[in-house]
Scaffold this active site. Structure first.
Site, mmCIF file in Angstrom:
data_model
loop_
_atom_site.group_PDB
_atom_site.id
_atom_site.type_symbol
_atom_site.label_atom_id
_atom_site.label_comp_id
_atom_site.label_asym_id
_atom_site.label_seq_id
_atom_site.Cartn_x
_atom_site.Cartn_y
_atom_site.Cartn_z
ATOM 1 N N ASP A 3 -44.559 -47.938 110.285
ATOM 2 C CA ASP A 3 -43.837 -48.253 109.051
ATOM 3 C C ASP A 3 -43.930 -47.004 108.177
ATOM 4 O OD1 ASP A 3 -42.499 -49.698 107.026
ATOM 5 O OD2 ASP A 3 -44.401 -50.271 106.098
ATOM 6 N N SER A 4 -43.254 -47.035 107.051
ATOM 7 C CA SER A 4 -43.365 -45.907 106.125
ATOM 8 C C SER A 4 -44.765 -45.850 105.498
ATOM 9 C CB SER A 4 -42.314 -46.032 105.022
ATOM 10 O OG SER A 4 -42.465 -47.269 104.359
ATOM 11 N N TYR A 35 -39.017 -45.038 102.625
ATOM 12 C CA TYR A 35 -37.897 -44.999 103.567
ATOM 13 C C TYR A 35 -36.642 -45.634 102.953
ATOM 14 C CZ TYR A 35 -40.341 -43.598 107.901
ATOM 15 O OH TYR A 35 -41.004 -42.913 108.897
ATOM 16 N N GLY A 36 -36.869 -46.522 101.992
ATOM 17 C CA GLY A 36 -35.770 -47.344 101.499
ATOM 18 C C GLY A 36 -34.673 -46.611 100.760
ATOM 19 N N CYS A 66 -40.652 -51.855 110.142
ATOM 20 C CA CYS A 66 -40.017 -51.454 108.890
ATOM 21 C C CYS A 66 -38.566 -51.910 108.967
ATOM 22 C CB CYS A 66 -40.088 -49.933 108.754
ATOM 23 S SG CYS A 66 -39.075 -49.277 107.415
ATOM 24 N N ASN A 67 -38.129 -52.651 107.967
ATOM 25 C CA ASN A 67 -36.755 -53.156 107.977
ATOM 26 C C ASN A 67 -35.738 -52.034 107.847
ATOM 27 O OD1 ASN A 67 -36.643 -56.406 107.541
ATOM 28 N ND2 ASN A 67 -38.536 -55.514 106.785
ATOM 29 N N GLU A 150 -46.865 -49.927 97.247
ATOM 30 C CA GLU A 150 -47.634 -48.913 97.977
ATOM 31 C C GLU A 150 -48.573 -48.152 97.032
ATOM 32 O OE1 GLU A 150 -46.961 -48.432 101.430
ATOM 33 O OE2 GLU A 150 -48.493 -46.908 101.633
ATOM 34 N N CYS A 182 -38.344 -56.584 103.617
ATOM 35 C CA CYS A 182 -39.072 -55.319 103.569
ATOM 36 C C CYS A 182 -40.511 -55.707 103.876
ATOM 37 C CB CYS A 182 -38.958 -54.685 102.188
ATOM 38 S SG CYS A 182 -40.059 -53.265 101.965
ATOM 39 N N THR A 183 -41.124 -54.966 104.787
ATOM 40 C CA THR A 183 -42.460 -55.389 105.236
ATOM 41 C C THR A 183 -43.506 -55.291 104.135
ATOM 42 O OG1 THR A 183 -42.711 -53.190 106.169
ATOM 43 C CG2 THR A 183 -42.109 -54.953 107.680
ATOM 44 N N HIS A 184 -43.198 -54.595 103.050
ATOM 45 C CA HIS A 184 -44.136 -54.544 101.922
ATOM 46 C C HIS A 184 -44.140 -55.855 101.115
ATOM 47 C CE1 HIS A 184 -44.120 -50.233 102.681
ATOM 48 N NE2 HIS A 184 -45.098 -50.089 101.819
#
Ligand code: DGL
Length: 269
Positions: A3-4, A35-36, A66-67, A150, A182-184
């Site tokens: 992922d980022s 990344y978004g 990561c989406n 993050e 979003c994985t976050h």
């Protein structure tokens, strides 16, 4: 898997629970986060490079946790590995979440919270409409949410205000299901649930990804036959200590072995 940053740990956690016998190598591309807000070309470059790195390190399957990268780079990553003669399955996080949302929504009114890159790709919309042409998707591009998460604790009033703003179009659209695209975002699920209301089902990709990974490994005879627990290791492209501190907090397990790696040379070349 990669992922980022630490967001993909929400997916790693599902895998550690569902497939405890496997060995995991997780890479957080923290030097190039977020990344978004990157272009599809940039994301394809990053994802291809990282997948190569993970396969060279011995991975038998790659999860794009990561989406944003899954939305625009899944096919490119798989194609690149095939071209190099490497038979390694690549699994993204987008399809499992989209399918779960379509299957679970009663009203067919579904919300999506995701990064600008994911929303702009239209990938969720395409996947969901292919599964059911009668669903309506209300997408909200959350520009700074992943970076704010993050940046870590403490989660303050500024974050609450940002989240409230992103939830407001979904409340207005009267959705009954919201994809945390979003994985976050599962890391702030309690806050999102409070703002969206108890009646709204939050959908995350972790459990569905774990099932896809299990099926892929089983079908190629690659499931680890050991009875006990496997190992997990971490790499990041930015500084090790902040990654370890935040990662430990989110995974709620000690991260142990974290190594910094240099990436970007192949892309620059
Ligand atoms: N966690 C990633 C996603 O699922 C990207 C967040 C970011 O780096 O912008 O989209």
């Amino acid at each position: 898997m990669f992922d980022s940053g630490v967001g993909g740990l929400t997916v790693l956690h599902e895998l550690l629970v569902s497939l405890p016998s496997e060995d995991y190598l997780y890479l957080g591309d923290t030097a190039r986060l977020p990344y978004g807000n990157k272009t599809p070309e940039q994301l394809r470059g990053y994802a291809t490079e990282i997948a190569d790195h993970l396969v060279e390190a011995g991975s038998k399957l790659v999860v794009i946790a990561c989406n944003s990268a899954s939305a625009v780079a899944l096919d490119a990553v798989q194609r690149n590995l095939v071209q190099r003669g490497l038979e390694v399955d690549v699994i993204g996080v987008l399809r499992p979440a989209a399918q779960l949302a379509v299957a679970g929504s009663r009203s067919g009114r579904i919300g999506l919270l995701a990064t600008p890159a994911t929303v702009a790709s239209g990938a969720y919309e395409r996947t969901m409409l292919a599964a059911d042409p009668h669903v309506h998707l209300e997408s909200v591009a959350c520009r700074d949410l992943a970076s704010t998460i993050e940046a870590g604790f403490p989660f303050d009033e500024r974050l609450v205000d940002i989240v409230r703003e992103y939830c407001s179009p979904l409340r207005a659209a009267d959705v009954d299901t919201v994809i945390l695209g979003c994985t976050h975002f599962p890391l702030i699920a309690p806050m999102l649930q409070r703002m969206l209301g108890r009646g709204v089902t939050l959908v995350t990709s972790g459990a569905g990804v774990a099932r896809s990974v299990e099926r892929a490994l089983a079908s190629s005879g690659l499931l680890n036959p050991r009875a006990g627990e496997g190992s997990y290791r971490f790499r990041c492209t930015g500084e090790v200590e902040p990654f370890r501190a935040l990662g430990t907090r989110f995974l709620q397990m000690p991260l142990g072995d974290v190594r910094r790696v240099e990436l970007g040379t192949r892309i620059a070349a």
